[in-house]
Design an enzyme around this catalytic site. Structure first.
Site, PDB file in Angstrom:
ATOM      1  N   ASP A  64     -39.607  41.308 -32.585  1.00  8.05           N
ATOM      2  CA  ASP A  64     -38.280  41.737 -33.008  1.00  8.05           C
ATOM      3  C   ASP A  64     -38.477  43.020 -33.819  1.00  8.05           C
ATOM      4  OD1 ASP A  64     -35.471  41.611 -33.721  1.00  8.05           O
ATOM      5  OD2 ASP A  64     -36.168  40.975 -35.693  1.00  8.05           O
ATOM      6  N   CYS A 107     -63.152   4.001 -33.179  1.00  6.92           N
ATOM      7  CA  CYS A 107     -62.310   3.445 -34.238  1.00  6.92           C
ATOM      8  C   CYS A 107     -60.926   4.077 -34.201  1.00  6.92           C
ATOM      9  CB  CYS A 107     -62.945   3.690 -35.601  1.00  6.92           C
ATOM     10  SG  CYS A 107     -64.581   2.978 -35.804  1.00  6.92           S
ATOM     11  N   ASP A 132     -37.810  37.034 -37.361  1.00  9.63           N
ATOM     12  CA  ASP A 132     -37.550  36.620 -38.729  1.00  9.63           C
ATOM     13  C   ASP A 132     -37.087  35.178 -38.831  1.00  9.63           C
ATOM     14  OD1 ASP A 132     -34.927  36.662 -37.897  1.00  9.63           O
ATOM     15  OD2 ASP A 132     -34.426  38.529 -38.911  1.00  9.63           O
ATOM     16  N   CYS A 182     -17.857   1.072 -28.804  1.00  7.98           N
ATOM     17  CA  CYS A 182     -19.052   1.892 -29.041  1.00  7.98           C
ATOM     18  C   CYS A 182     -20.268   1.243 -28.393  1.00  7.98           C
ATOM     19  CB  CYS A 182     -19.300   2.065 -30.538  1.00  7.98           C
ATOM     20  SG  CYS A 182     -17.996   2.937 -31.422  1.00  7.98           S
ATOM     21  N   CYS A 197     -17.529  -0.173 -33.345  1.00  5.84           N
ATOM     22  CA  CYS A 197     -16.707  -1.201 -32.704  1.00  5.84           C
ATOM     23  C   CYS A 197     -17.333  -1.605 -31.371  1.00  5.84           C
ATOM     24  CB  CYS A 197     -15.283  -0.701 -32.482  1.00  5.84           C
ATOM     25  SG  CYS A 197     -15.214   0.786 -31.453  1.00  5.84           S
ATOM     26  N   ASP A 221     -33.397  35.102 -34.435  1.00  4.68           N
ATOM     27  CA  ASP A 221     -34.400  35.051 -33.367  1.00  4.68           C
ATOM     28  C   ASP A 221     -34.827  33.628 -33.034  1.00  4.68           C
ATOM     29  OD1 ASP A 221     -34.686  37.908 -33.122  1.00  4.68           O
ATOM     30  OD2 ASP A 221     -35.718  37.867 -35.049  1.00  4.68           O
ATOM     31  N   CYS A 262     -66.004   6.347 -36.143  1.00  6.91           N
ATOM     32  CA  CYS A 262     -66.242   7.106 -34.916  1.00  6.91           C
ATOM     33  C   CYS A 262     -64.951   7.209 -34.108  1.00  6.91           C
ATOM     34  CB  CYS A 262     -67.341   6.454 -34.073  1.00  6.91           C
ATOM     35  SG  CYS A 262     -66.914   4.788 -33.515  1.00  6.91           S
TER      36      CYS A 262
END
Length: 797
Positions: free
Chosen positions: A485, A85, A685, A19, A16, A689, A82
């Site tokens: 850990d 480019c 893991d 917003c 709307c 963590d 190169c």
């Protein structure tokens, strides 16, 4: 303050006018933002702001409760030769409205774009075309191996024909040291050199013209100018010879083109080898599968499969999908996927990975993932993204490449004028200028970094080390501390019986009684007891009247005896004490072990024995810590477990720095504090963590072979072998060393070669040979990384 630019941002979530107003006010608060307007109909916001303020604008939109839609796109770029480019393509794409970022890789000829909102790919392709190159949308599911092979074949054919024509021209030069003075007539030299110059050398003229039209220069422009000057000078000398034998330079122009073509061919072959890891992974994808419907087998294409389909996998075949074993027993060879060298047993309930090789058993598999969602597809995507990314050190090369070709043209012009003013004949001045143009090729600069990254990430993937981005690869060699850990990283994450003691000394009988009580239970401690019984080949009886004791343990009847297994509360509720096991209980509790008491409740209450459960160290954990220590990298243990448990693990591994009883939310703060003393890598893991992995300079996620896309980490280990941690840091160190070596030689080559050519110490033929050698040597040096093997894992391959 950077220069101001206009941003057109797509906004998602507006419904709307209020917003739109909220977004407009949020954008207006960004420092430097002006002329803010938001259109609800088109869902667009236009903002005038400093060119480096895009992250701040997007953050403002997010804080207002909306979002800026983003997408990624890969383009295949054809015609780049190169580093100049690369810069031109990047600048052309960056000017397209809605392009957030762009990274172009010379080695794999790809452009990776991050886009705001939906942008028609044809708009991007048109921008590349205008810059003088060809582009197409890259389809990840359709590798371009065949096209690359065909192009390599065409390059080889053109090279053979160019050499065949140029060889007679250079033959007199080769025969002179042997006293043979012979020269082809001018018309023959012209006839041999012209096809080389304008047919096989046409690619240089086309690319040079496109570069000039785009207002820039590249390697092709240097080659085209240099060889055209030599060819044109030869025509002039021939036309003004007036009956004498002219001094012609047809051989220089033809041989230079042949040598450049040779260099480009060898370079293409070498670049193809740097992408061998991707091709090896793509080759693991089966094209067909055997689908089972109502007991009938059907041979179908992979694209015809759907989730939950049943697939039959015969012995020796590759698994066509990710799935779950429903029926049968076998082993799976997952070496090329996870780096795991030994076959992995598979039985009903186990997961299988598409691309792995089935062993001697016939398996029925239920499909759980297809296409882009399979583990193999995600691995390929991670490796490709890493190979396409630019390392931070590449920024230096990009800056140099922007001014390289114009600088060389000025040096060549200065060489021409300088020799002429010095009094040298015009042809000498021109030949020296041509040598400058020919030797000053920026190819080596453009290839130095991407080829090393492609080779390094490719060989790492072979051993189950997935490097997510080039920045992680570059920074990992500086790591001074690794934070581990505990559970699931250094330890198996599954409890095992660490100690047990029987009152009567009969440990086997104690285990059998405990196993009888735990039979059928899914509790982790029950599994540990049953595993111990299986290892000792002990028979486990059935108990009757089994009963779960909430918060205490389990009880049951066996041969007229009422038995119970549980914690100290069960012991106290039964009116018993530790008795002769008291000292053992105290010692094992200090180690952080979990204790379980086996007691007999009737006919006569008594303590039968004590079990101490604890996590076991992973194989290779000690070697990993020792390898890090040998490289002067300190190891830290970071865990939420109690200090006793953490201390046991740390002492077993020789880790001095222990951070125990740390909440998941505080792990990131601990890592941040360690970063003040150096570059820190966090190994975990990837689940609880994740904040710590993101907080570290380098996040290393321990994968189990099924979840490879751990977004919080820069590096993912496909299997839970701690020895892959020092291996990941080692391949990073070696790759970064190759990048530095390549850049050193690329810069030194030009710093030495250009002055030598300018002062007349190099003729165009030698300059052409040196130019071709420079690119090939850089790529070949990077390919040496393919011989790398992780320390202490060589025997496992």
């Amino acid at each position: 303050m950077s220069e101001s630019t206009t941003f057109d941002l797509p906004i998602a979530g507006m419904t709307c006018a209020s917003c739109a107003g909220r977004v407009e006010r949020a954008l207006s608060k960004v420092i430097g933002a002006s002329a803010v307007s938001v259109n609800l109909t088109t869902e667009q916001a236009r903002v005038q702001a400093p060119s480096d303020s895009l992250p701040a604008l997007m953050d403002a939109v997010a804080k207002a409760g909306y979002s800026v839609p983003q997408q990624s796109l890969e383009l295949s770029i054809d015609g780049m030769t190169c580093a100049s480019c690369v810069g031109r393509v990047e600048r052309a794409l960056a000017k397209v409205p809605g392009v957030k970022s762009v990274s172009v890789n010379l080695a794999n000829e790809r452009a990776h774009l991050e886009l705001l909102g939906q942008i028609d790919p044809q708009t991007l392709i048109a921008a590349v075309t205008k810059a003088g190159y060809a582009a197409s949308v890259r389809e990840a599911e359709h590798p371009t191996t065949d096209n690359q092979q065909q192009r390599l074949h065409r390059e080889r054919l053109a090279l053979i024909m160019a050499i065949a024509l140029a060889l007679p021209l250079v033959l007199p030069m080769l025969l002179q040291p042997f006293g043979v003075h012979w020269m082809l007539p001018a018309w023959a030299q012209f006839a041999l050199a012209t096809p080389v110059q304008f047919i096989f050398g046409a690619r240089f003229y086309v690319a040079a013209w496109k570069a000039v039209r785009a207002g820039a220069g590249n390697m092709d422009l240097l080659v085209a100018l240099g060889t055209s000057a030599g060819y044109g000078l030869s025509l002039y000398e021939w036309a003004t010879a007036a009956g004498r034998m002219p001094h012609l330079y047809f051989e220089a122009s033809a041989v230079v083109i042949a040598l450049v073509l040779l260099g480009k061919y060898l370079e293409s072959r070498a670049k193809r080898q740097t992408a061998s890891a991707i091709r090896a992974l793509e080759a693991l994808r089966p094209e067909r599968a055997i689908r089972v419907i109502d007991g009938h087998e059907q041979d179908v294409a992979i694209s015809a499969l759907r989730l939950d389909d049943l697939v039959m996998v015969k012995p020796g075949e590759r698994f066509p999908v990710d799935g779950e074993v429903i029926e049968g027993q076998s082993q799976a060879d997952e070496a090329l996927i996870s780096g795991e060298s030994l076959p992995v047993p598979k039985q009903p309930g186990d997961k299988v990975t598409g691309g792995a090789i089935n062993g001697e058993g016939r398996l029925l598999v239920r499909t759980r993932a297809l296409g882009a969602e399979t583990v193999l597809a995600r691995i390929i995507r991670l490796v490709e993204d890493a190979q396409a990314a630019k390392a931070p050190i590449q920024k230096l090369v990009d800056k140099v490449s922007q001014v390289f070709v114009p600088t060389v043209l000025l040096i060549a012009l200065a060489t021409l004028i300088g020799w002429w003013l010095y009094g040298a004949p015009m042809e000498t001045a021109l030949i020296n200028a041509v040598a400058v143009l020919v030797i000053a090729c920026p190819c080596a600069l453009g290839l130095a970094t991407p080829t090393a990254i492609m080779a390094g990430t490719g060989v790492a993937a072979r051993y189950g080390i997935l490097i997510k981005d080039a920045e992680a690869l570059e920074r990992a060699h500086e790591v001074s501390a690794v934070v581990f850990d505990k559970t699931g990283t250094l330890t198996s994450g599954a409890p095992r019986i660490a100690h047990l003691s029987a009152i009567d000394g009969n440990e086997a009988s104690l285990l059998q009684l405990a196993g009888a009580l735990q039979r059928g239970s899914e509790h982790p401690l029950a599994k540990a007891v049953l595993d111990a019984c299986a290892e000792r080949h002990l028979k486990v009886a059935d108990v009757s009247d089994s009963q779960s004791l909430t918060g205490r343990g389990i009880a049951g009847s066996l041969e007229g005896r009422r038995l119970a297994l549980g914690n100290r509360r069960l012991l106290e509720d039964s009116g018993l004490n530790a008795g002769p096991l008291a000292d053992s209980a105290i010692a094992w509790e200090k180690e952080g072990r979990t204790l379980s008491w086996l007691i007999e409740q009737s006919p006569e209450p008594q303590v039968l024995g004590l079990f101490a459960f604890g996590d076991t160290l992973k194989p290779g954990a000690l070697q990993a810590v020792q390898q890090l220590s040998a490289r002067n990298i300190s190891s830290h243990l970071l865990t939420g477990d109690n200090r006793g448990s953490a201390k046991v693990v740390a002492e077993a591994l020789g880790i001095q720095d222990v951070h125990a009883e740390v909440l998941p939310a505080d792990k990131a703060a601990t890592v941040a504090a360690l970063k003040e003393t150096g570059v820190v890598a966090m190994v975990g893991d990837g689940i609880n963590d994740a904040p710590a992995l993101a907080a570290a300079d380098i996040g290393i996620a321990m994968g189990g072979g099924t979840d490879v896309a751990m977004h919080a980490a820069g590096i993912t280990l496909m299997r839970g072998d701690p020895r892959l941690v020092p291996a990941a840091l080692e391949i990073s160190r070696k790759t970064y060393a190759k990048i530095r070596q390549n850049l050193f030689w690329a810069f030194v080559y030009n710093l030495i070669g250009i002055p030598l050519a300018a002062f007349g110490f190099l003729n165009p033929v030698l300059a052409g040979a040196a130019m071709a050698l420079s690119s090939v040597s850089v790529v070949s040096n990077a390919l040496l990384l393919k011989t790398w093997k992780p320390k202490d894992l060589e025997d496992n391959r």
